[in-house]
Design a protein around this motif. Structure first.
Motif, PDB file in Angstrom:
ATOM      1  N   ALA A 162       0.852  -1.133  -0.060  1.00 15.01           N
ATOM      2  CA  ALA A 162       0.167   0.003   0.117  1.00 15.01           C
ATOM      3  C   ALA A 162       0.765   1.215   0.025  1.00 15.01           C
ATOM      4  CB  ALA A 162      -0.935  -0.017   1.208  1.00 15.01           C
ATOM      5  N   ILE A 163       0.407   2.105  -0.848  1.00 12.27           N
ATOM      6  CA  ILE A 163       1.480   3.334  -0.992  1.00 12.27           C
ATOM      7  C   ILE A 163       0.626   4.608  -0.646  1.00 12.27           C
ATOM      8  CG2 ILE A 163       2.717   4.617  -2.864  1.00 12.27           C
ATOM      9  CD1 ILE A 163       2.763   2.299  -4.387  1.00 12.27           C
ATOM     10  N   ILE A 164       1.476   5.402   0.148  1.00  9.37           N
ATOM     11  CA  ILE A 164       1.000   6.891   0.244  1.00  9.37           C
ATOM     12  C   ILE A 164       2.287   7.805   0.347  1.00  9.37           C
ATOM     13  CG2 ILE A 164       0.337   8.312   2.391  1.00  9.37           C
ATOM     14  CD1 ILE A 164      -1.413   6.516   3.270  1.00  9.37           C
ATOM     15  N   PRO A 165       1.863   9.012  -0.466  1.00 10.02           N
ATOM     16  CA  PRO A 165       2.984   9.974  -0.519  1.00 10.02           C
ATOM     17  C   PRO A 165       3.055  10.845   0.674  1.00 10.02           C
ATOM     18  CG  PRO A 165       1.302  10.828  -1.684  1.00 10.02           C
ATOM     19  CD  PRO A 165       0.829   9.195  -1.245  1.00 10.02           C
ATOM     20  N   PHE A 166       4.276  11.584   1.089  1.00 11.86           N
ATOM     21  CA  PHE A 166       4.468  12.710   2.067  1.00 11.86           C
ATOM     22  C   PHE A 166       5.365  13.707   1.463  1.00 11.86           C
ATOM     23  CE2 PHE A 166       8.052  10.113   2.609  1.00 11.86           C
ATOM     24  CZ  PHE A 166       8.966  11.219   3.035  1.00 11.86           C
ATOM     25  N   ASP A 167       5.162  14.868   2.332  1.00 12.61           N
ATOM     26  CA  ASP A 167       5.940  16.064   1.964  1.00 12.61           C
ATOM     27  C   ASP A 167       6.999  16.535   2.865  1.00 12.61           C
ATOM     28  OD1 ASP A 167       4.446  16.589  -0.557  1.00 12.61           O
ATOM     29  OD2 ASP A 167       2.768  17.113   0.662  1.00 12.61           O
ATOM     30  N   THR A 168       6.817  16.192   4.182  1.00 12.21           N
ATOM     31  CA  THR A 168       7.683  16.690   4.876  1.00 12.21           C
ATOM     32  C   THR A 168       8.284  15.356   6.023  1.00 12.21           C
ATOM     33  OG1 THR A 168       6.102  17.122   6.785  1.00 12.21           O
ATOM     34  CG2 THR A 168       6.684  18.681   5.117  1.00 12.21           C
ATOM     35  N   GLU A 169       9.234  15.572   6.423  1.00  6.82           N
ATOM     36  CA  GLU A 169       9.679  14.466   7.523  1.00  6.82           C
ATOM     37  C   GLU A 169       8.823  14.281   8.613  1.00  6.82           C
ATOM     38  OE1 GLU A 169      13.590  14.248  10.592  1.00  6.82           O
ATOM     39  OE2 GLU A 169      13.974  14.912   8.528  1.00  6.82           O
ATOM     40  N   GLU A 170       8.394  15.265   9.008  1.00  4.45           N
ATOM     41  CA  GLU A 170       7.322  14.948  10.260  1.00  4.45           C
ATOM     42  C   GLU A 170       5.970  14.344   9.730  1.00  4.45           C
ATOM     43  OE1 GLU A 170      10.206  18.183  10.911  1.00  4.45           O
ATOM     44  OE2 GLU A 170       8.530  18.026   9.455  1.00  4.45           O
ATOM     45  N   GLU A 171       5.820  14.581   8.483  1.00  2.00           N
ATOM     46  CA  GLU A 171       4.432  13.923   8.267  1.00  2.00           C
ATOM     47  C   GLU A 171       4.810  12.307   7.862  1.00  2.00           C
ATOM     48  OE1 GLU A 171       1.497  13.925   4.250  1.00  2.00           O
ATOM     49  OE2 GLU A 171       3.275  14.960   4.247  1.00  2.00           O
ATOM     50  N   ALA A 172       6.124  12.093   7.440  1.00  3.63           N
ATOM     51  CA  ALA A 172       6.320  10.893   7.159  1.00  3.63           C
ATOM     52  C   ALA A 172       6.561   9.814   8.348  1.00  3.63           C
ATOM     53  CB  ALA A 172       7.791  10.770   6.634  1.00  3.63           C
ATOM     54  N   ILE A 173       6.837  10.591   9.648  1.00  3.64           N
ATOM     55  CA  ILE A 173       7.000   9.855  10.845  1.00  3.64           C
ATOM     56  C   ILE A 173       5.853   9.732  11.536  1.00  3.64           C
ATOM     57  CG2 ILE A 173       7.836  10.054  13.041  1.00  3.64           C
ATOM     58  CD1 ILE A 173      10.304  11.626  12.206  1.00  3.64           C
ATOM     59  N   ALA A 174       4.958  10.641  11.198  1.00  6.16           N
ATOM     60  CA  ALA A 174       3.563  10.555  11.776  1.00  6.16           C
ATOM     61  C   ALA A 174       2.683   9.362  11.015  1.00  6.16           C
ATOM     62  CB  ALA A 174       2.618  11.845  11.561  1.00  6.16           C
ATOM     63  N   LEU A 175       2.899   9.407   9.585  1.00  5.85           N
ATOM     64  CA  LEU A 175       2.169   8.169   8.807  1.00  5.85           C
ATOM     65  C   LEU A 175       2.798   6.719   9.397  1.00  5.85           C
ATOM     66  CD1 LEU A 175       2.288   9.853   5.428  1.00  5.85           C
ATOM     67  CD2 LEU A 175       0.261   8.893   6.351  1.00  5.85           C
ATOM     68  N   ALA A 176       4.104   6.654   9.552  1.00  2.00           N
ATOM     69  CA  ALA A 176       4.720   5.528  10.085  1.00  2.00           C
ATOM     70  C   ALA A 176       4.161   5.082  11.156  1.00  2.00           C
ATOM     71  CB  ALA A 176       6.179   5.630  10.149  1.00  2.00           C
ATOM     72  N   ASN A 177       3.905   6.004  12.306  1.00  2.04           N
ATOM     73  CA  ASN A 177       3.559   5.553  13.599  1.00  2.04           C
ATOM     74  C   ASN A 177       2.092   5.507  13.691  1.00  2.04           C
ATOM     75  OD1 ASN A 177       6.036   5.564  14.463  1.00  2.04           O
ATOM     76  ND2 ASN A 177       6.279   7.837  15.342  1.00  2.04           N
TER      77      ASN A 177
END
Length: 486
Positions: free
Chosen positions: A389-404
């Motif tokens: 499953a794929i979701i894009p992100f724009d910022t490092e903070e957003e990436a960590i939030a999606l991971a968690n």
């Protein structure tokens, strides 16, 4: 057709009772049968293991002598490991190249913990009390119940059995009713290597009939379980009745966080390895791809090129790259979750149910979804299959939030050429293991385990043997005790 029977007190028991068919996932046909044991066999196995723990050669062995027995078992595996390959493949459908790779090194797990056993000595404890010394002595629990899954039966058994035996416990194994053959063939070799009767017993059957009886038995002193979070809850609940400690290694919904500055080809290889090796049937499967927007199109294009070229086929054929799923109920689950993702509006870029059409057996090919939302079942629940499953992100903070943004926390991957960023993101991800610029590594010296619904406790690593030990503090006075009531 062979019928596999329980192994208790150094022998396979004769069996006239009910059996469970073992189905070859590559053909969908029955190839062997397994005894459907119940509470009486569970009781016999536990009592025999308890007797071996209290009396006989195992009970009187020093840590060094137990280590010698583990080394003898490792010697046997080095010579005879190829005998175990076909039974495991016929049971769970894993590719022969993967199984041979695992089994050629199976002995190393037992050697590692044999060395750990030789290190077990009393430890002087610090205390601030004058004229008193304190020493910690390591004691085995007694009978350990080990419940293993169907995806990698013998490797995961080694993670439990080797440290448990090194610590001096005896072990009763309950393998998955769908994949018991390789465990019983291994047990035959273990007995041939000189492991005393009763030290390793194996009871086969269904979880609610024999597994629960083993966990709830009054002589069970420790439980270690690998499986789903649903199964883990059941095990923990049953063990709690007797206040029996448990180690639970459960499911995962592991994120792969990809930054635009990554090495693209290395990342593609890592993502493919994380989700499509073993056809996604691993707890650490990197099933959530969180990719920085500028590199998303290039990464997805390359992933599709590679995934479309993977060859589905017979798991016994070394040329096969994608083998079947392990059993029919799991096939139904995976295909149902793929259908639900489509219904929820995710964009199916590659449909493994179409790739596998017309094939005999339980096949689903690599499947990739884009336009996934965090509220979708595909993002939140473990598929345990080849579905990305794929979701894009724009910022490092957003990436960590999606991971968690998950109820699980077993493993994660981070892909970046910036070492500081990799370390920073790894630190922010809530997971028992984080891989940076590679994926799926495992070694006896490194702990593995999860947080949240991925379980608790750790397997492997320098402290794994202590997970199967209890410490007893012994205090010694070195001066006369003063009169307490002068």
């Amino acid at each position: 057709m062979k019928t596999y029977t329980p192994f208790i007190s150094g022998a396979f028991l004769p069996w006239q009772g009910e059996t469970i068919p073992s189905i070859d996932p590559a053909s969908g046909t029955e190839w062997s049968r397994v005894a459907r044991c119940g509470a009486s066999e569970a009781d016999a196995a536990i009592r025999d293991a308890d007797l071996a723990f209290r009396k006989g050669p195992w009970a009187s062995a020093t840590p060094s002598e137990r280590a010698d027995m583990l080394d003898a078992l490792a010697d046997t595996l080095e010579i005879h490991w190829e005998e175990l390959v076909e039974p495991e493949i016929r049971d769970n459908g894993k590719r022969i190249t993967e199984v041979r790779g695992q089994f050629a090194g199976l002995h190393s797990w037992y050697r590692y913990f044999a060395a750990e056993a030789r290190k077990l000595t009393p430890e002087t404890q610090d205390n601030a009390i004058p004229n008193v010394t304190s020493v910690g002595h390591w004691l085995p629990y007694g009978v350990v119940v080990a419940i293993t899954p169907w995806n990698s039966p013998l490797m995961i058994l080694a993670w439990k059995l080797a440290p448990a035996l090194a610590a001096g416990n005896t072990v009763v194994v309950k393998p998955s009713e769908m994949t018991s053959a390789s465990t019983l063939e291994f047990t035959r070799l273990a007995h041939q290597s000189g492991l005393p009767p009763g030290v390793l017993n194996v009871v086969t059957g269904l979880g609610h009939e024999v597994g629960e009886a083993l966990v709830r038995h009054p002589l069970t002193r420790k439980v270690t379980f690998t499986g789903s979070d649903f199964g883990g809850r059941k095990v923990a609940e049953a063990a709690s009745v007797g206040v029996v400690p448990t180690t639970l290694e459960l499911g995962g919904k592991s994120p792969q966080v990809v930054f635009a500055d990554c090495d693209l080809e290395n990342t593609v290889n890592g993502v493919l390895s994380g989700i499509f090796l073993s056809n996604g049937q691993t707890c650490v499967a990197g099933s959530r791809l969180i990719v920085e927007a500028p590199v998303k199109d290039a990464l997805v294009t390359r992933l599709l090129e590679r995934a479309r070229g993977l060859r589905l086929g017979d798991p016994m054929d070394p040329a096969t790259q994608v083998a079947p799923l392990a059993n029919e109920p799991h096939l139904r689950k995976v295909t149902s979750m793929i259908a639900q993702a489509k219904a929820d509006g995710a964009d199916c870029l590659l449909d493994g149910t179409q790739t596998a059409q017309g094939m005999r057996g339980y096949y689903v090919g690599p499947t990739i979804f884009d336009q996934v939302r965090p509220d979708m079942q595909l993002w939140r629940e473990e598929v345990f299959g080849p579905v990305l499953a794929i979701i894009p992100f724009d910022t490092e903070e957003e990436a960590i939030a999606l991971a968690n943004d998950s109820d699980y926390g077993l493993a994660a991957g981070v892909w970046t050429s910036d070492a500081a960023k990799g370390a920073r993101v790894a630190d922010g991800i809530l997971s028992g293991t984080v891989y940076i610029n590679h994926y799926r590594s495992v070694d006896p010296g490194s702990p593995i385990g999860g947080i949240k619904l991925s379980g608790y406790g750790r397997e492997l690593g320098p402290d794994a043997i202590k997970d199967f030990l209890q410490v007893k503090s012994v205090w010694t006075g070195t001066a006369p005790v003063p009169d307490p009531f002068p």
